[in-house]
Design an enzyme around this catalytic site. Sequence first.
Site, PDB file in Angstrom:
ATOM      1  N   ASP A  38       0.820  -1.215   0.000  1.00  0.00           N
ATOM      2  CA  ASP A  38       0.000   0.000   0.000  1.00  0.00           C
ATOM      3  C   ASP A  38       0.856   1.268   0.000  1.00  0.00           C
ATOM      4  O   ASP A  38       1.953   1.277   0.548  1.00  0.00           O
ATOM      5  CB  ASP A  38      -0.899  -0.023   1.250  1.00  0.00           C
ATOM      6  CG  ASP A  38      -2.076   0.921   1.121  1.00  0.00           C
ATOM      7  OD1 ASP A  38      -2.339   1.396   0.005  1.00  0.00           O
ATOM      8  OD2 ASP A  38      -2.728   1.191   2.139  1.00  0.00           O
ATOM      9  N   TRP A  43       2.589   8.093  -2.305  1.00  0.00           N
ATOM     10  CA  TRP A  43       4.038   8.297  -2.400  1.00  0.00           C
ATOM     11  C   TRP A  43       4.373   9.113  -3.652  1.00  0.00           C
ATOM     12  O   TRP A  43       5.165  10.059  -3.590  1.00  0.00           O
ATOM     13  CB  TRP A  43       4.739   6.938  -2.429  1.00  0.00           C
ATOM     14  CG  TRP A  43       6.222   7.028  -2.589  1.00  0.00           C
ATOM     15  CD1 TRP A  43       7.139   7.170  -1.593  1.00  0.00           C
ATOM     16  CD2 TRP A  43       6.956   6.997  -3.822  1.00  0.00           C
ATOM     17  NE1 TRP A  43       8.408   7.230  -2.135  1.00  0.00           N
ATOM     18  CE2 TRP A  43       8.316   7.126  -3.494  1.00  0.00           C
ATOM     19  CE3 TRP A  43       6.585   6.878  -5.157  1.00  0.00           C
ATOM     20  CZ2 TRP A  43       9.320   7.130  -4.461  1.00  0.00           C
ATOM     21  CZ3 TRP A  43       7.583   6.884  -6.120  1.00  0.00           C
ATOM     22  CH2 TRP A  43       8.929   7.015  -5.771  1.00  0.00           C
ATOM     23  N   HIS A  55       3.193   3.523  -8.765  1.00  0.00           N
ATOM     24  CA  HIS A  55       2.951   2.120  -9.124  1.00  0.00           C
ATOM     25  C   HIS A  55       4.170   1.531  -9.837  1.00  0.00           C
ATOM     26  O   HIS A  55       4.543   0.386  -9.600  1.00  0.00           O
ATOM     27  CB  HIS A  55       1.714   2.001 -10.022  1.00  0.00           C
ATOM     28  CG  HIS A  55       0.430   2.354  -9.318  1.00  0.00           C
ATOM     29  ND1 HIS A  55       0.090   1.850  -8.080  1.00  0.00           N
ATOM     30  CD2 HIS A  55      -0.605   3.162  -9.685  1.00  0.00           C
ATOM     31  CE1 HIS A  55      -1.090   2.334  -7.714  1.00  0.00           C
ATOM     32  NE2 HIS A  55      -1.533   3.133  -8.668  1.00  0.00           N
ATOM     33  N   SER A  83      -7.585  -5.284  -6.077  1.00  0.00           N
ATOM     34  CA  SER A  83      -8.729  -5.841  -5.344  1.00  0.00           C
ATOM     35  C   SER A  83     -10.007  -5.671  -6.165  1.00  0.00           C
ATOM     36  O   SER A  83     -10.052  -4.859  -7.099  1.00  0.00           O
ATOM     37  CB  SER A  83      -8.878  -5.132  -3.998  1.00  0.00           C
ATOM     38  OG  SER A  83      -9.392  -3.832  -4.200  1.00  0.00           O
ATOM     39  N   ASN A  86     -10.887  -2.159  -6.364  1.00  0.00           N
ATOM     40  CA  ASN A  86     -10.053  -1.203  -7.105  1.00  0.00           C
ATOM     41  C   ASN A  86     -10.677  -0.747  -8.426  1.00  0.00           C
ATOM     42  O   ASN A  86     -10.258   0.263  -8.994  1.00  0.00           O
ATOM     43  CB  ASN A  86      -8.652  -1.781  -7.372  1.00  0.00           C
ATOM     44  CG  ASN A  86      -7.755  -1.790  -6.147  1.00  0.00           C
ATOM     45  OD1 ASN A  86      -6.832  -2.586  -6.033  1.00  0.00           O
ATOM     46  ND2 ASN A  86      -8.016  -0.908  -5.193  1.00  0.00           N
TER      47      ASN A  86
HETATM   48  C1  FPP Z   1      -1.635   0.085  -3.598  1.00  0.00           C
HETATM   49  O1  FPP Z   1      -1.236   1.427  -3.591  1.00  0.00           O
HETATM   50  C2  FPP Z   1      -1.093  -0.606  -4.776  1.00  0.00           C
HETATM   51  C3  FPP Z   1      -1.822  -1.123  -5.795  1.00  0.00           C
HETATM   52  C4  FPP Z   1      -3.296  -1.032  -5.857  1.00  0.00           C
HETATM   53  C5  FPP Z   1      -1.178  -1.762  -6.959  1.00  0.00           C
HETATM   54  C6  FPP Z   1       0.039  -2.566  -6.601  1.00  0.00           C
HETATM   55  C7  FPP Z   1       0.587  -3.150  -7.830  1.00  0.00           C
HETATM   56  C8  FPP Z   1       1.887  -3.274  -8.107  1.00  0.00           C
HETATM   57  C9  FPP Z   1       2.979  -2.869  -7.179  1.00  0.00           C
HETATM   58  C10 FPP Z   1       2.262  -3.902  -9.398  1.00  0.00           C
HETATM   59  C11 FPP Z   1       2.420  -5.387  -9.237  1.00  0.00           C
HETATM   60  C12 FPP Z   1       2.569  -6.018 -10.567  1.00  0.00           C
HETATM   61  C13 FPP Z   1       2.482  -7.347 -10.802  1.00  0.00           C
HETATM   62  C14 FPP Z   1       2.510  -7.852 -12.177  1.00  0.00           C
HETATM   63  C15 FPP Z   1       2.358  -8.300  -9.707  1.00  0.00           C
HETATM   64  P1  FPP Z   1      -2.371   2.535  -3.667  1.00  0.00           P
HETATM   65  O2  FPP Z   1      -2.542   2.935  -5.073  1.00  0.00           O
HETATM   66  O3  FPP Z   1      -3.596   2.032  -2.993  1.00  0.00           O
HETATM   67  O4  FPP Z   1      -1.703   3.680  -2.865  1.00  0.00           O
HETATM   68  P2  FPP Z   1      -2.479   4.772  -1.999  1.00  0.00           P
HETATM   69  O5  FPP Z   1      -2.994   4.060  -0.797  1.00  0.00           O
HETATM   70  O6  FPP Z   1      -1.375   5.714  -1.684  1.00  0.00           O
HETATM   71  O7  FPP Z   1      -3.554   5.359  -2.844  1.00  0.00           O
END
Ligand code: FPP
Length: 273
Positions: A38, A43, A55, A83, A86
Site C-alpha cells: 500500500d 508516495w 505504481h 482488489s 479497485n
Molecule cells: C496500492 O497502492 C497498490 C496497488 C493497488 C497496486 C500494486 C501493484 C503493483 C505494485 C504492481 C504489481 C505487478 C504485478 C505484475 C504483480 P495505492 O494505489 O492504494 O496507494 P495509496 O494508498 O497511496 O492510494
Amino acid sequence: MSFQKINMKLQNSTNQNTDLICQIDKLRIPKHVAIIMDGNGRWGIKRGLTRSYGHNQGVFILKNIIKLAKKIGVEVLTVYAFSTENWSRPQGEVKFLLNLFEKVLNKETVEINKECIKLNFIGDFSPFPENLKQIINSSQALTKDNNEFTLNVCANYGSRQELINAAKNLAKRSVSGEIKPEQINEGLFESELLTKEFKDPDLLIRTSGEIRLSNFLLWQLAYSEIYITDVMWPEFNDDEFLKAIINYQSRNRRFGGIESLSNKSFKNSFYSS
Ligand code: FPP
C-alpha cells in the site's frame, strides 16, 4: 530533480547492505508471507509526481522483495495487486494498472521462470483485457512446474466474494448429495477457497501505516502474525523486509493455546494454593 535521478536514488536505497540479515534465525523463517503493498499513489503525489509513478516504483520494489524472500528461505509470497474494489478508481488509473501488469508479465516471465519461481494468479481475471488474460495464462503455464518459490498475485481478488463462492459450492455439493451438511468442516471449507493449495500465511505485512485487512485473505489470515509499517510500498527496501521478518521471529505464536505455560506451571498457578 529529474524522474531518472529520483529513480536511481531510490533503486540504490533498496540495495543497502543489510547487517540485519545476520540477525535472522534461519530456522524460523515464515514459510508463507502475504503483503498488502500500500501507498504507491500517495508516495507519487507527495513527491510532486504522479500516482502512476508510484505504481511503477512499486513494481521495482516487488522484484527486490521476491529475490530477497527467496534468498532467505520464504517459500510462498502472496501479494495483493488489484482488489475487487479497485475497479472504483478513476478509469485512467485502472487502465494504467492493468497495462502495467501486462507489461511486467511480458518483460519478466522468462526471468521468473529462470529463477525457478512458480507464478500463480488468484482472483477472477475474466473481466481483464484479452491480452492480459493471455499473458496470465501463458506465464502460469510456463512456470507451473517450478518448485523453489511461489509468487501468488491476487488480482481482481476479494475475500468476501471468495467466501461466498465457497459457501455456494458447498451448498451445491450438498444438494447434489455428494456431501452431507454435517460433514462441512474447516478442511472441506478450505478445499473450496482459491488458496486451497497453500498453507495459511505465517506473516502479513502491510505498508503505509493503514491498520486494516481491506478484504484480503480474511479466512486465511485468522492466525497470521500482522506487521504494519508506516513505510510506503515504493520505499519498502530490503532492510524493511528484514525488519518485518525479525519482528515476526520475536513473536510467540500460540494459535489460541498457551504454549509458554507448561502443564506443570498451569497446575502450580491454579491449583496449588
Ligand atoms: C496500492 O497502492 C497498490 C496497488 C493497488 C497496486 C500494486 C501493484 C503493483 C505494485 C504492481 C504489481 C505487478 C504485478 C505484475 C504483480 P495505492 O494505489 O492504494 O496507494 P495509496 O494508498 O497511496 O492510494
